[in-house]
Design a protein around this motif. Structure first.
Motif, PDB file in Angstrom:
ATOM      1  N   CYS A 153       0.844  -1.189   0.000  1.00 16.20           N
ATOM      2  CA  CYS A 153       0.000   0.000   0.000  1.00 16.20           C
ATOM      3  C   CYS A 153       0.884   1.246   0.000  1.00 16.20           C
ATOM      4  N   LEU A 154       0.262   2.385  -0.304  1.00 20.87           N
ATOM      5  CA  LEU A 154       0.989   3.635  -0.480  1.00 20.87           C
ATOM      6  C   LEU A 154       0.292   4.758   0.270  1.00 20.87           C
ATOM      7  N   SER A 155       1.045   5.778   0.638  1.00 21.55           N
ATOM      8  CA  SER A 155       0.444   6.992   1.185  1.00 21.55           C
ATOM      9  C   SER A 155       0.425   8.043   0.078  1.00 21.55           C
ATOM     10  N   ARG A 156      -0.470   8.997   0.214  1.00 22.06           N
ATOM     11  CA  ARG A 156      -0.622  10.007  -0.838  1.00 22.06           C
ATOM     12  C   ARG A 156       0.295  11.210  -0.638  1.00 22.06           C
ATOM     13  N   THR A 157       1.072  11.210   0.427  1.00 19.55           N
ATOM     14  CA  THR A 157       1.942  12.359   0.695  1.00 19.55           C
ATOM     15  C   THR A 157       3.027  12.469  -0.368  1.00 19.55           C
ATOM     16  N   ALA A 158       3.347  13.711  -0.735  1.00 18.05           N
ATOM     17  CA  ALA A 158       4.360  13.937  -1.778  1.00 18.05           C
ATOM     18  C   ALA A 158       5.717  13.398  -1.347  1.00 18.05           C
ATOM     19  N   LYS A 159       6.043  13.596  -0.068  1.00 19.12           N
ATOM     20  CA  LYS A 159       7.307  13.090   0.460  1.00 19.12           C
ATOM     21  C   LYS A 159       6.979  11.950   1.427  1.00 19.12           C
ATOM     22  N   PRO A 160       7.338  10.706   1.088  1.00 16.42           N
ATOM     23  CA  PRO A 160       6.964   9.573   1.935  1.00 16.42           C
ATOM     24  C   PRO A 160       7.503   9.700   3.357  1.00 16.42           C
ATOM     25  N   ALA A 161       6.660   9.375   4.331  1.00 18.49           N
ATOM     26  CA  ALA A 161       7.089   9.367   5.727  1.00 18.49           C
ATOM     27  C   ALA A 161       7.526   7.974   6.153  1.00 18.49           C
ATOM     28  N   GLN A 162       7.178   6.971   5.327  1.00 21.25           N
ATOM     29  CA  GLN A 162       7.554   5.580   5.616  1.00 21.25           C
ATOM     30  C   GLN A 162       8.038   4.909   4.328  1.00 21.25           C
ATOM     31  N   HIS A 163       8.795   3.825   4.483  1.00 23.83           N
ATOM     32  CA  HIS A 163       9.085   2.981   3.329  1.00 23.83           C
ATOM     33  C   HIS A 163       7.773   2.346   2.862  1.00 23.83           C
ATOM     34  N   GLN A 164       7.596   2.256   1.542  1.00 19.25           N
ATOM     35  CA  GLN A 164       6.375   1.700   0.961  1.00 19.25           C
ATOM     36  C   GLN A 164       6.781   0.621  -0.034  1.00 19.25           C
ATOM     37  N   ILE A 165       6.367  -0.612   0.244  1.00 19.09           N
ATOM     38  CA  ILE A 165       6.791  -1.764  -0.556  1.00 19.09           C
ATOM     39  C   ILE A 165       5.621  -2.244  -1.390  1.00 19.09           C
ATOM     40  N   VAL A 166       5.728  -2.135  -2.713  1.00 17.19           N
ATOM     41  CA  VAL A 166       4.630  -2.514  -3.601  1.00 17.19           C
ATOM     42  C   VAL A 166       5.171  -3.313  -4.795  1.00 17.19           C
ATOM     43  N   PRO A 167       4.309  -4.120  -5.441  1.00 14.30           N
ATOM     44  CA  PRO A 167       4.755  -4.819  -6.651  1.00 14.30           C
ATOM     45  C   PRO A 167       4.901  -3.836  -7.808  1.00 14.30           C
ATOM     46  N   ASP A 168       5.831  -4.107  -8.695  1.00 11.40           N
ATOM     47  CA  ASP A 168       6.070  -3.212  -9.834  1.00 11.40           C
ATOM     48  C   ASP A 168       5.094  -3.560 -10.961  1.00 11.40           C
ATOM     49  N   GLU A 169       3.851  -3.097 -10.803  1.00  6.43           N
ATOM     50  CA  GLU A 169       2.804  -3.411 -11.768  1.00  6.43           C
ATOM     51  C   GLU A 169       3.059  -2.779 -13.136  1.00  6.43           C
ATOM     52  N   LEU A 170       3.674  -1.613 -13.141  1.00  3.73           N
ATOM     53  CA  LEU A 170       3.962  -0.936 -14.412  1.00  3.73           C
ATOM     54  C   LEU A 170       4.918  -1.784 -15.253  1.00  3.73           C
ATOM     55  N   ALA A 171       6.000  -2.240 -14.643  1.00  2.03           N
ATOM     56  CA  ALA A 171       6.951  -3.100 -15.358  1.00  2.03           C
ATOM     57  C   ALA A 171       6.318  -4.433 -15.727  1.00  2.03           C
ATOM     58  N   ALA A 172       5.375  -4.905 -14.900  1.00  2.00           N
ATOM     59  CA  ALA A 172       4.690  -6.160 -15.201  1.00  2.00           C
ATOM     60  C   ALA A 172       3.870  -6.036 -16.481  1.00  2.00           C
ATOM     61  N   GLY A 173       3.199  -4.884 -16.648  1.00  2.00           N
ATOM     62  CA  GLY A 173       2.444  -4.663 -17.885  1.00  2.00           C
ATOM     63  C   GLY A 173       3.351  -4.673 -19.102  1.00  2.00           C
ATOM     64  N   TRP A 174       4.505  -4.036 -18.961  1.00  5.46           N
ATOM     65  CA  TRP A 174       5.504  -4.045 -20.045  1.00  5.46           C
ATOM     66  C   TRP A 174       5.926  -5.483 -20.348  1.00  5.46           C
ATOM     67  N   SER A 175       6.162  -6.275 -19.318  1.00  2.18           N
ATOM     68  CA  SER A 175       6.592  -7.666 -19.500  1.00  2.18           C
ATOM     69  C   SER A 175       5.534  -8.482 -20.234  1.00  2.18           C
ATOM     70  N   ALA A 176       4.257  -8.243 -19.919  1.00  4.02           N
ATOM     71  CA  ALA A 176       3.171  -8.967 -20.599  1.00  4.02           C
ATOM     72  C   ALA A 176       3.177  -8.644 -22.084  1.00  4.02           C
ATOM     73  N   ALA A 177       3.334  -7.353 -22.396  1.00  2.00           N
ATOM     74  CA  ALA A 177       3.379  -6.942 -23.804  1.00  2.00           C
ATOM     75  C   ALA A 177       4.596  -7.538 -24.504  1.00  2.00           C
ATOM     76  N   ALA A 178       5.753  -7.493 -23.839  1.00  2.00           N
ATOM     77  CA  ALA A 178       6.989  -8.005 -24.443  1.00  2.00           C
ATOM     78  C   ALA A 178       6.913  -9.508 -24.669  1.00  2.00           C
ATOM     79  N   THR A 179       6.246 -10.219 -23.769  1.00  2.00           N
ATOM     80  CA  THR A 179       6.104 -11.669 -23.925  1.00  2.00           C
ATOM     81  C   THR A 179       5.410 -11.995 -25.241  1.00  2.00           C
ATOM     82  N   LEU A 180       4.424 -11.189 -25.616  1.00  2.00           N
ATOM     83  CA  LEU A 180       3.707 -11.423 -26.878  1.00  2.00           C
ATOM     84  C   LEU A 180       4.506 -10.928 -28.085  1.00  2.00           C
ATOM     85  N   THR A 181       5.056  -9.724 -27.980  1.00  2.00           N
ATOM     86  CA  THR A 181       5.759  -9.174 -29.146  1.00  2.00           C
ATOM     87  C   THR A 181       7.027  -9.966 -29.453  1.00  2.00           C
ATOM     88  N   GLU A 182       7.683 -10.493 -28.422  1.00  2.00           N
ATOM     89  CA  GLU A 182       8.872 -11.316 -28.671  1.00  2.00           C
ATOM     90  C   GLU A 182       8.531 -12.637 -29.341  1.00  2.00           C
TER      91      GLU A 182
END
Length: 340
Positions: A153-182
């Protein structure tokens, strides 16, 4: 009655040293306190013979450090897939010599408030605040001033007050596209699902898919809209095929959607991957159960938990958002485009 546990004084008496010397040896401070090797060995031998274990309660009262952390989640602990994040958190806590308490709120703010109060009463050292679905959260007021890491999960603050650990969904979308185009796909690639702007995973995955396809000189041919469940996907894909759609590849926003798409393709006599390639996200158990087995971009639940506790208990660093890579699990559902 249970047998009385040995005391530090008894260890010292058996070893023939002072109580403070025994304490320094068992705390690993024999070098800086200039304690002889012979005395150290006597203390260690006495502790082993008496089966001595330190009184952690007394130590925590003295040092104000309990070597415990608490993970507070909505429904993370009871989910069969996301529960791997708990395993990763537990393993990291053990590696750092800590115990991990787990509390689940089911999204009830009253329960959450009570859990946090109970953990604070038990003087836990730090907190992991976790969410089942990646989303923006407001850190509870009670946790302010305490070490906290946000998990999935993430906080909406411009400057994070805590470490925020999330999956890299943006890169995952790229990987899905690359899997097909390759594999040679350039046309007839359709998205299956409903990428609601309010849903973090859907929004990020779609953005990554578009970027990945654009990098290969192509784009989505269209979207088959449906809810993120098998029955909705089955109905939507079946209807699209009946209306004459002839996709070469489908990118499903999760594995449940892929299950419905599989059933619709099979009912329409379309063979995977000879006629239509399918790629998905999450890498749930469904991905390996389907036939042919489904190529899916994995949610790194275990690594998310491990990284969250690692950031909480590791060396201090400036708070930041850490995006954990989502690996591609390549299976039999992706092939070359059909010759038409």
């Amino acid at each position: 009655m249970p047998p009385q546990r040995a005391t530090l004084l008894q260890v010292a008496q058996r070893a023939g040293v002072s109580r403070s010397t025994a304490s320094f040896v068992l705390a690993g401070r024999h070098v800086d306190m200039r304690i002889s090797e012979d005395a150290r060995q006597r203390v260690l031998r006495a502790a082993q013979e008496l089966d001595y274990r330190p009184n952690l309660m007394a130590r925590s009262l003295r040092t104000k450090v309990t070597r415990t952390i608490a993970l507070i989640s909505d429904t993370l602990a009871s989910d069969p897939y996301a529960g791997k994040a708990i395993h990763g958190s537990l393993a990291a806590a053990v590696a750092h010599g800590h115990l991990l308490f787990i509390g689940e709120t089911e999204g009830d703010p009253v329960v959450e408030d009570k859990l946090i109060s109970d953990f604070l009463d038990r003087q836990v050292d730090a907190f992991v605040y976790a969410s089942m679905f990646t989303r923006y959260v407001r850190v509870p007021k009670q946790l302010r001033g305490h070490p906290v890491v946000l998990l999935n999960c993430l906080s909406r603050t411009a400057k994070p007050a805590q470490h925020q650990i999330v999956p890299d969904e943006l890169a995952a979308g790229w990987s899905a596209a690359a899997t097909l185009t390759e594999s040679g796909h350039r046309a007839g690639i359709h998205l299956v699902g409903r990428p609601d702007e309010q849903v973090f995973a859907g929004r990020e995955r779609l953005a990554g898919i578009r970027e990945g396809l654009a990098a290969a000189g192509t784009r989505l041919a269209g979207t088959i809209e449906c809810d993120w469940w098998p029955d909705s996907a089955y109905e939507a894909v079946s209807r699209a095929l009946a209306e004459g759609l002839a996709p070469q590849a489908l990118i499903c926003l999760n594995d449940r959607i892929a299950l419905g798409a599989y059933q619709a393709l099979r009912a329409a006599d379309r063979v995977i991957p000879d006629d239509v390639s399918v790629v998905s996200f999450d890498d749930s158990d469904l991905a390996a159960w389907l036939r042919p087995q489904l190529t899916s971009i994995a949610l790194p639940h275990y690594q998310l938990g491990w990284q969250a506790v690692g950031k909480l208990l590791g060396p201090p660093s400036d708070p930041a958002v850490l995006r954990v890579p989502m690996p591609v699990r390549r299976r039999a559902s992706v092939g070359k485009p059909p010759v038409r």
